[in-house]
Every structure is written in C-alpha cells, then in structure tokens.
Design a protein around this motif. Structure first.
Motif, PDB file in Angstrom:
ATOM      1  N   LEU A  31       0.827  -1.207   0.000  1.00 42.82           N
ATOM      2  CA  LEU A  31       0.000   0.000   0.000  1.00 42.82           C
ATOM      3  C   LEU A  31       0.863   1.260   0.000  1.00 42.82           C
ATOM      4  N   ARG A  32       1.999   1.208   0.718  1.00 41.18           N
ATOM      5  CA  ARG A  32       2.916   2.352   0.714  1.00 41.18           C
ATOM      6  C   ARG A  32       3.494   2.558  -0.686  1.00 41.18           C
ATOM      7  N   PHE A  33       3.773   1.476  -1.383  1.00 38.66           N
ATOM      8  CA  PHE A  33       4.273   1.564  -2.757  1.00 38.66           C
ATOM      9  C   PHE A  33       3.251   2.279  -3.647  1.00 38.66           C
ATOM     10  N   PHE A  34       1.961   1.939  -3.498  1.00 44.12           N
ATOM     11  CA  PHE A  34       0.923   2.588  -4.303  1.00 44.12           C
ATOM     12  C   PHE A  34       0.812   4.082  -3.969  1.00 44.12           C
ATOM     13  N   ARG A  35       0.956   4.414  -2.683  1.00 45.92           N
ATOM     14  CA  ARG A  35       0.801   5.812  -2.290  1.00 45.92           C
ATOM     15  C   ARG A  35       1.991   6.676  -2.706  1.00 45.92           C
ATOM     16  N   GLN A  36       3.174   6.114  -2.623  1.00 44.89           N
ATOM     17  CA  GLN A  36       4.368   6.937  -2.826  1.00 44.89           C
ATOM     18  C   GLN A  36       4.748   7.070  -4.296  1.00 44.89           C
ATOM     19  N   GLU A  37       4.426   6.079  -5.108  1.00 48.18           N
ATOM     20  CA  GLU A  37       4.748   6.181  -6.528  1.00 48.18           C
ATOM     21  C   GLU A  37       3.673   6.998  -7.252  1.00 48.18           C
ATOM     22  N   ALA A  38       3.968   7.390  -8.481  1.00 51.29           N
ATOM     23  CA  ALA A  38       3.086   8.298  -9.219  1.00 51.29           C
ATOM     24  C   ALA A  38       1.989   7.519  -9.945  1.00 51.29           C
ATOM     25  N   PHE A  39       1.058   6.956  -9.178  1.00 50.25           N
ATOM     26  CA  PHE A  39      -0.098   6.268  -9.759  1.00 50.25           C
ATOM     27  C   PHE A  39      -1.250   7.252  -9.913  1.00 50.25           C
ATOM     28  N   PHE A  40      -2.057   7.013 -10.963  1.00 54.30           N
ATOM     29  CA  PHE A  40      -3.187   7.889 -11.251  1.00 54.30           C
ATOM     30  C   PHE A  40      -4.457   7.049 -11.400  1.00 54.30           C
ATOM     31  N   TYR A  41      -5.538   7.557 -10.783  1.00 55.72           N
ATOM     32  CA  TYR A  41      -6.839   6.882 -10.880  1.00 55.72           C
ATOM     33  C   TYR A  41      -7.592   7.471 -12.066  1.00 55.72           C
ATOM     34  N   THR A  42      -7.903   6.646 -13.065  1.00 54.71           N
ATOM     35  CA  THR A  42      -8.566   7.116 -14.276  1.00 54.71           C
ATOM     36  C   THR A  42      -9.322   5.978 -14.926  1.00 54.71           C
ATOM     37  N   LEU A  43     -10.390   6.327 -15.640  1.00 56.91           N
ATOM     38  CA  LEU A  43     -11.145   5.335 -16.416  1.00 56.91           C
ATOM     39  C   LEU A  43     -10.635   5.216 -17.844  1.00 56.91           C
ATOM     40  N   GLN A  44      -9.569   5.902 -18.171  1.00 57.22           N
ATOM     41  CA  GLN A  44      -9.012   5.847 -19.519  1.00 57.22           C
ATOM     42  C   GLN A  44      -7.543   5.404 -19.468  1.00 57.22           C
ATOM     43  N   PRO A  45      -7.276   4.207 -18.941  1.00 56.77           N
ATOM     44  CA  PRO A  45      -5.892   3.744 -18.867  1.00 56.77           C
ATOM     45  C   PRO A  45      -5.423   3.213 -20.223  1.00 56.77           C
TER      46      PRO A  45
ATOM     47  N   LEU B  68      -2.839  -2.848 -21.836  1.00 57.58           N
ATOM     48  CA  LEU B  68      -1.737  -3.613 -21.256  1.00 57.58           C
ATOM     49  C   LEU B  68      -1.491  -4.871 -22.078  1.00 57.58           C
ATOM     50  N   GLY B  69      -0.244  -5.328 -22.044  1.00 57.30           N
ATOM     51  CA  GLY B  69       0.145  -6.479 -22.848  1.00 57.30           C
ATOM     52  C   GLY B  69       0.159  -7.778 -22.065  1.00 57.30           C
ATOM     53  N   GLU B  70       1.102  -8.663 -22.427  1.00 58.52           N
ATOM     54  CA  GLU B  70       1.148 -10.007 -21.836  1.00 58.52           C
ATOM     55  C   GLU B  70       1.434  -9.942 -20.343  1.00 58.52           C
ATOM     56  N   HIS B  71       2.409  -9.134 -19.941  1.00 52.56           N
ATOM     57  CA  HIS B  71       2.748  -8.987 -18.527  1.00 52.56           C
ATOM     58  C   HIS B  71       2.011  -7.763 -17.982  1.00 52.56           C
ATOM     59  N   ALA B  72       0.697  -7.933 -17.808  1.00 49.20           N
ATOM     60  CA  ALA B  72      -0.167  -6.790 -17.500  1.00 49.20           C
ATOM     61  C   ALA B  72       0.183  -6.139 -16.167  1.00 49.20           C
ATOM     62  N   VAL B  73       0.462  -6.934 -15.146  1.00 47.96           N
ATOM     63  CA  VAL B  73       0.760  -6.370 -13.827  1.00 47.96           C
ATOM     64  C   VAL B  73       2.080  -5.608 -13.861  1.00 47.96           C
ATOM     65  N   ASP B  74       3.096  -6.171 -14.511  1.00 48.96           N
ATOM     66  CA  ASP B  74       4.378  -5.463 -14.622  1.00 48.96           C
ATOM     67  C   ASP B  74       4.203  -4.128 -15.338  1.00 48.96           C
ATOM     68  N   GLU B  75       3.490  -4.139 -16.457  1.00 53.59           N
ATOM     69  CA  GLU B  75       3.316  -2.895 -17.225  1.00 53.59           C
ATOM     70  C   GLU B  75       2.562  -1.858 -16.403  1.00 53.59           C
TER      71      GLU B  75
ATOM     72  N   THR C 127       5.271   0.848 -15.586  1.00 56.13           N
ATOM     73  CA  THR C 127       5.311   1.644 -16.817  1.00 56.13           C
ATOM     74  C   THR C 127       4.146   2.634 -16.885  1.00 56.13           C
ATOM     75  N   THR C 128       2.920   2.129 -17.037  1.00 54.24           N
ATOM     76  CA  THR C 128       1.784   3.032 -17.267  1.00 54.24           C
ATOM     77  C   THR C 128       1.344   3.733 -15.994  1.00 54.24           C
ATOM     78  N   ARG C 129       1.153   2.966 -14.915  1.00 52.13           N
ATOM     79  CA  ARG C 129       0.727   3.487 -13.614  1.00 52.13           C
ATOM     80  C   ARG C 129      -0.560   4.299 -13.694  1.00 52.13           C
ATOM     81  N   ARG C 130      -1.404   3.934 -14.616  1.00 51.10           N
ATOM     82  CA  ARG C 130      -2.701   4.597 -14.770  1.00 51.10           C
ATOM     83  C   ARG C 130      -3.769   3.498 -14.842  1.00 51.10           C
ATOM     84  N   GLY C 131      -4.774   3.617 -14.009  1.00 48.54           N
ATOM     85  CA  GLY C 131      -5.831   2.619 -14.015  1.00 48.54           C
ATOM     86  C   GLY C 131      -6.906   2.947 -12.997  1.00 48.54           C
ATOM     87  N   PHE C 132      -7.826   2.024 -12.809  1.00 44.16           N
ATOM     88  CA  PHE C 132      -8.866   2.211 -11.809  1.00 44.16           C
ATOM     89  C   PHE C 132      -8.927   0.966 -10.939  1.00 44.16           C
ATOM     90  N   CYS C 133     -10.020   0.770 -10.221  1.00 44.68           N
ATOM     91  CA  CYS C 133     -10.039  -0.185  -9.115  1.00 44.68           C
ATOM     92  C   CYS C 133      -9.579  -1.577  -9.507  1.00 44.68           C
TER      93      CYS C 133
END
Length: 667
Positions: free
Chosen positions: A379-393, A396-403, A407-413
């Motif tokens: 949870l600290r990793f999510f708060r401290q890194e530059a993640f953005f909450y958006t419905l227009q992410p 993502l490719g084969e390694h969706a979690v890694d990307e 890399t992208t750090r844009r997504g929703f719930c």
C-alpha cells in the motif's frame, strides 16, 4: 318459401377511418424501438399510403397485391428472425399485419378486427418494457381504442365528446382493476417474460475480470439495486456490497469459482464486533446466481446460502427484479481457521508472468517477517509512486501487472486490486479479488439508497492468522475520495461518466430523485407485487390466511358490491324521459333501421335538414316529426302534436317498406 337474401355487412363511414388509422399507429409505433429498420420503414410506408388513399378518396389496392405483400413480408420476417414463432418474430408479424389490415378495411367488421388487434398488440409492449412511460402510453392508447369503438357505433360526434365518454367508461373500470390487482392470486416469476427471451439485455457484474472489463460498467448510470435500511445506514466508506469473488488467475483474467450452494457444515464462522444493520435490497435482474449484500451478512434471505468465499448465492439465476432481506455487520472477523485447500488456491499464480512484480514481492518477503507488514509495504508503494486513478488507462500487454506497476501506472479499481493480489500471492500471502459495488446515494424523496452500475468496484482480501479474511482496498491508497465521496469525486473532469452521475445542479438532481422515487414505487408496488407482498398486504387488510379460496371469495364479493354501486350511480344519473322524448327516440330508431343515424349532438331541426339533403325520400316526414318534437320539447307545442309525432313514426314504417331493398339495407 323463398329464403331472404343475406343482408350485406354495414359499410364503413369515410369519416371513421382516421380514428382507426390513429389506433393502428398508436398501438404499433412503440415497437419501432426494437424492430429491424426495414420492418419499421415498411410499416410506416403502409400507414402513409393508407392515409393518402383516405385523403384522396382513392381506390383500395387489389387483394392479389395485398396477398403478395403478406407473403414477402412474412418471408422477410422469417429470414430476419430465423423463425415465425417466439416473442420477437411474433410481435413483428402482428405489427406487420396491423399495418396491412387497413388496406382492406371496407366494413365495420374489418374495423372491429383492427380494434381487437390493437387491444391485443398493446399487451405485447410489456414484453419489452414495464416502465411508467410505457404504462402511460398504453393507457392513452386504450382510451383511443375505446373512443374508436364509440365513434364506430355512435356515428359522427365532436372529438372532445367522444374522448370524454371513453375516459368516463375507463374511469368506471378503475375500481374493478384495483380489486382484481389486489386480490387475484399472483404467480411467481415475471408475468411478461418468455423463457427464450428472459436473459436478454441484462447487465451487471461478471464472474471474471480482466483489465478494462469494469470500464464499460462504471460508465453506465443504470441502477444496479436499491436498499431500504430499517434504521440509519453505515457511513459511505463502509458501504462495500459484496458480489463475485475471483480466485483463479491465468495471467490475464481473474475468474470466480463454480461452486454451487454451500452445505450447512461449511457455513463461515462470522464474529460480529459491532453494530448490525437490517435492510432489504431490491436487486435488478442480472442473470446470475449471486446476490449483493453489505459486507458481511450475518443473516441471509430464505432460499440462499454462502459460498466458500462468502458470496450469497441462490439456486436459480436472477432474471426478474427481486427483494431480499439481510442483516449485516461492517465490523467482523470471519474464518480465523480456513481450509488448507482454499488457502492453497489463494496462493496460486500461473508461471512465466510478470517477473518484475515477482521480484518486488520476493524483496518484501525477505525484508518483512509478517503478512501484515508485506501488505503495508504494498500500500505504501501505491501511495508513494506516481499512480493515477482514471477510467481511460492505456492498454496492457502479456505482462499486464508489470506494465501497470512499472510503466503506465494509470488505471482504476480493477487494476489496483489485481496488482495488489498478485503481489500478495507472490509474497506468500493468501489473497483474492472481490468484486461488487462501493458506496451509494440516499434518495431524499423515498429514503432508499440507490446503487448504480457506476459504483462497481473491486477490492482485495488477504488471510491473516488469528484475524481471518481481512478486506484491503488498494484504491483507497491512491484515491481515498473514491471511497469516501464516490467515483465522481475521484475522477478527472475529462473522464467519461454518465450524465446522471455528473449532475451537480440542485434542480436537476431534485428532478432525478423524484423520477427515480416514482420508478421505485412503481417497481415495489406494481411490478414487484409478488405472492409474498400480496400475502403481506392482504394480512394487513384483515385476511389472516390469504389463500386462493379466501382471495377468490373476497374478489367475487367486492366486485359484486362495486358493480352494484356503479349501477346505482348510473341509474341515479339517468334522466327521466318525457313522452315527447320517448316518441322522438322511437322515430329516430326507425330511421336508424334504414341506415340513417342521428348523432347524439345533433338537434332535431339540424338532423331533419341533413336527412332532407342526404335522403330526400325521408326528408318531408322527418321535418314534420322534428318540428312536432321541437315544439313539444321547448314548451310551445300543443297536446295533439304528441299524437301527430307518433303518427309520423307509424307513417315512417310504411314508407320504409316501400323503399327498394338496397335502400333499406344501406348504412
């Protein structure tokens, strides 16, 4: 003895045809919303053609042409729907026939076919919609159908008078409608649904989730369910509505288990540590077997049970709106002891996916000694890194979690929940994804909590020794306003959301609330008047054991009393006729038998003038009778004029016999 020639059917008045065309259009037009475009255009063209023929007083199309239209139209419908049976194909045929029938409408019998077909066609609208606007349209169409019957048999009258008479007739039927609605034994299941069509058009959560799968759902303003609490509801941040739990992961998609209803011995051990809330949910149909309950229910509705992952499940898919009573607690400990098989499944990850995420999880596993600390690190990793909450992410490719994480750090719930659970499993912490809804909005008009599809949400659960399954919502670390204030407060202004959710004007919000409250009342008390609710209402009205025998007896008794009251009211309003009025009515009845009909609104002298123009052979006698009646009715006549009026009636009978048979049989 020679048989008398058959009397030809009464012909149709030219002025009555617009009423019948209006009836045909009113009963068929709403089906244009779901009929194929070519059928709608064909039906519309037929109505316009018939209207043009009436205006131009043109000749009707020959029967061979109508036969060809019926053949090719029916063939086209069979080709479109691959059958001539079932709901959609059957309704299309009815609409098509309603458009063609006026093309051969020459007699009153043909007009009656149009009217009866219109009544039947009205019922088919409930196959597609049971909303308030549909009910209002059908009520207006029923009034128009009744008015067309009055015009057909009552002759020319002012339009307003016809509509008022039709409205009065329908108003007299309202007491009977209410009695039958309340007392007629109800059946379980949707009255207007057909089995092959019951599952179409139902939306909601799914038993699988991949990146972007919740996006379309969140952009819908449709209502998922409504909740009526018996007291004050929990805080907004505590409103987690538990739906499908997703345990299986293949590298791209999370899927739920296929477990059916749980055996009683497998019921979860729930320790409520705080206040409990009693409430009733009115759930819209979604064609699945789970119910939505405030996390976590301690009392379930009849006919439901827990799954191994604490979903509330029913035996059959929900294909019609349902009401379910729950009791839940929002502060709990559940399953301090868990089965090894389920914990093993909550650790499974497919090999070969997301190596960077696995490496990060292994670092946490080496650095921190307890699952709680690993979760805090994520949870600290999510708060401290530059993640953005958006419905227009981005995609993502084969390694969706890694990307997503690096890399992208844009997504929703769903992105945050999926990545969190992957990290937990990679670090050796049993975890799973939970989908459902979060939040809701109290409608101040009726007090119901409204939960929309845009409130769809995904969070996580981890299992901790001595604490059981604990909810963790990674979205709260990125966008706490999503949990505390709703999705509208968490998204950037440019992100797509339905207009119903974006409303920030007081009068528009008030208008929406009032409309949704009216719809809710309609759903609860009209569409939702099922056997259980009927028993509850009748018990309150004094029927302690409302079985079908008691309800039938009460139905017959109340209908009889209502009929007696309406009859007495009608007799009281009935005017006592004077001898002159009786004699004049007998004269007009004689004229009607030869095809000359007096409209209710026509005065005696105006009627006599019309008869003289249109039927001169009866003009002189009708003028005499009308003159005698006018003198007697308005107080200027002599007593002997009553006998003269009666003599006109006798003379009319002899005059009618001397007319040709074609004249006697005409309308």
């Amino acid at each position: 003895m020679a048989s008398r020639p058959a009397k030809p059917p009464p012909s149709l008045e030219h002025a009555a045809i617009p009423w019948l065309l209006a009836v045909a259009f009113a009963t068929a037009a709403p089906h244009a919303a779901h009929l194929p475009l070519w059928i709608t255009l064909l039906v519309g063209s037929a109505f316009l053609w018939r209207g043009w023929l009436w205006q131009q007083n043109g000749r009707m199309p020959p029967r061979w042409l109508l036969a060809l239209l019926v053949f090719f139209g029916s063939a086209g419908i069979a080709w479109q729907f691959h059958t001539l049976f079932g709901r959609d194909a059957g309704v299309a045929l009815l609409v098509f026939f309603m458009a063609l029938k006026p093309m051969e409408m020459r007699t009153r019998r043909d007009a009656m076919v149009v009217i009866m077909l219109g009544f039947f066609l009205l019922l088919t609208h409930y196959f597609y919609s049971q909303s308030i606007p549909t009910g209002i349209w059908l009520l207006a169409s029923t009034t128009l159908l009744t008015a067309a019957l009055i015009r057909l048999h009552g002759g020319p009258q002012p339009v307003g008078a016809i509509l008022r008479y039709a409205g009065l007739l329908l108003a007299q039927a309202i007491p009977f409608m209410l009695i039958v609605f309340l007392l007629f034994p109800r059946i379980s299941g949707p009255l207007w649904g057909l089995p092959q069509d019951a599952y179409s058009g139902l939306t909601g959560l799914s038993d699988k989730m991949s990146p972007g799968s919740l996006n379309n759902l969140i952009q819908s303003g449709a209502i998922a369910f409504r909740v009526q609490f018996s007291g004050d509801p929990p805080k907004q941040s505590q409103l987690y509505w538990r739906g499908p739990v997703l345990n299986d992961y293949d590298g791209q998609t999370w899927r739920g288990q296929t477990n059916t209803l749980q055996r009683p011995s497998q019921t979860p051990v729930i320790e409520a540590r705080g206040k409990t809330y009693s409430y009733v949910t009115t759930l819209e149909p979604h064609n699945q077997r789970w119910l939505l309950a405030l996390d976590l229910p301690v009392s379930l509705p009849d006919g439901s049970a827990f799954s191994p992952t604490f979903e509330t499940r029913i035996r059959e898919p929900l294909v019609s709106r349902g009401r379910y009573a729950f009791t839940s607690t929002v502060d709990f400990v559940v399953n301090r002891q868990e089965t090894p098989g389920l914990l093993k499944q909550a650790l499974h990850l497919p090999p070969g996916f997301n190596p960077l995420s696995r490496e990060l999880a292994n670092e946490w596993r080496s650095e921190f000694k307890s699952p709680e600390q690993i979760s805090i690190a994520a949870l600290r990793f999510f708060r401290q890194e530059a993640f953005f909450y958006t419905l227009q992410p981005p995609l993502l490719g084969e390694h969706a979690v890694d990307e997503f994480l690096f890399t992208t750090r844009r997504g929703f719930c769903e992105h945050f929940a999926s990545a969190y659970v992957f990290l937990m499993r990679a670090a050796g912490v049993p975890s799973r994804v939970v989908t459902g809804y979060q939040g809701g909005e109290i409608n101040p008009v009726d007090g119901y909590l409204t939960v929309r599809q845009s409130d769809a949400h995904a969070w996580a659960e981890i299992w901790l020794a001595e604490q059981g399954w604990v909810r963790v919502d990674p979205t709260a670390a990125i966008a706490p306003s999503r949990i505390e204030q709703g999705i509208n407060a968490a998204l950037p202004s440019g992100d797509p959301l339905p207009a119903l959710v974006r409303i920030d004007t007081n009068w528009l919000r008030t208008l929406r609330n009032r409309w949704e409250a009216a719809n809710n009342a309609w759903n609860q008390w009209v569409l939702g008047y099922n056997p259980e609710r009927q028993r509850d209402v009748l018990s309150r009205l004094g029927l302690s054991e409302p079985d079908w025998r008691n309800m039938t007896a009460a139905l017959a008794t109340l209908c009889g009393i209502t009929l007696l009251i309406v009859t007495l009211w009608t007799l009281k309003r009935r005017k006592v006729l004077t001898p002159a009025q009786c004699a004049w009515q007998r004269f007009c009845f004689r004229l009607k038998r030869v095809g000359i009909v007096r409209a209710d609104w026509e005065g005696p002298l105006a009627f006599a003038a019309r008869v003289a123009r249109e039927h001169p052979e009866f003009g002189v006698l009708t003028s005499k009778a009308a003159g005698h009646f006018a003198d007697l009715h308005y107080g200027t006549g002599r007593p002997e004029q009553l006998q003269q009026l009666k003599q006109c009636t006798r003379s009319l009978a002899h005059l009618a016999k001397r007319q040709p048979s074609s004249r006697r049989n005409r309308n």
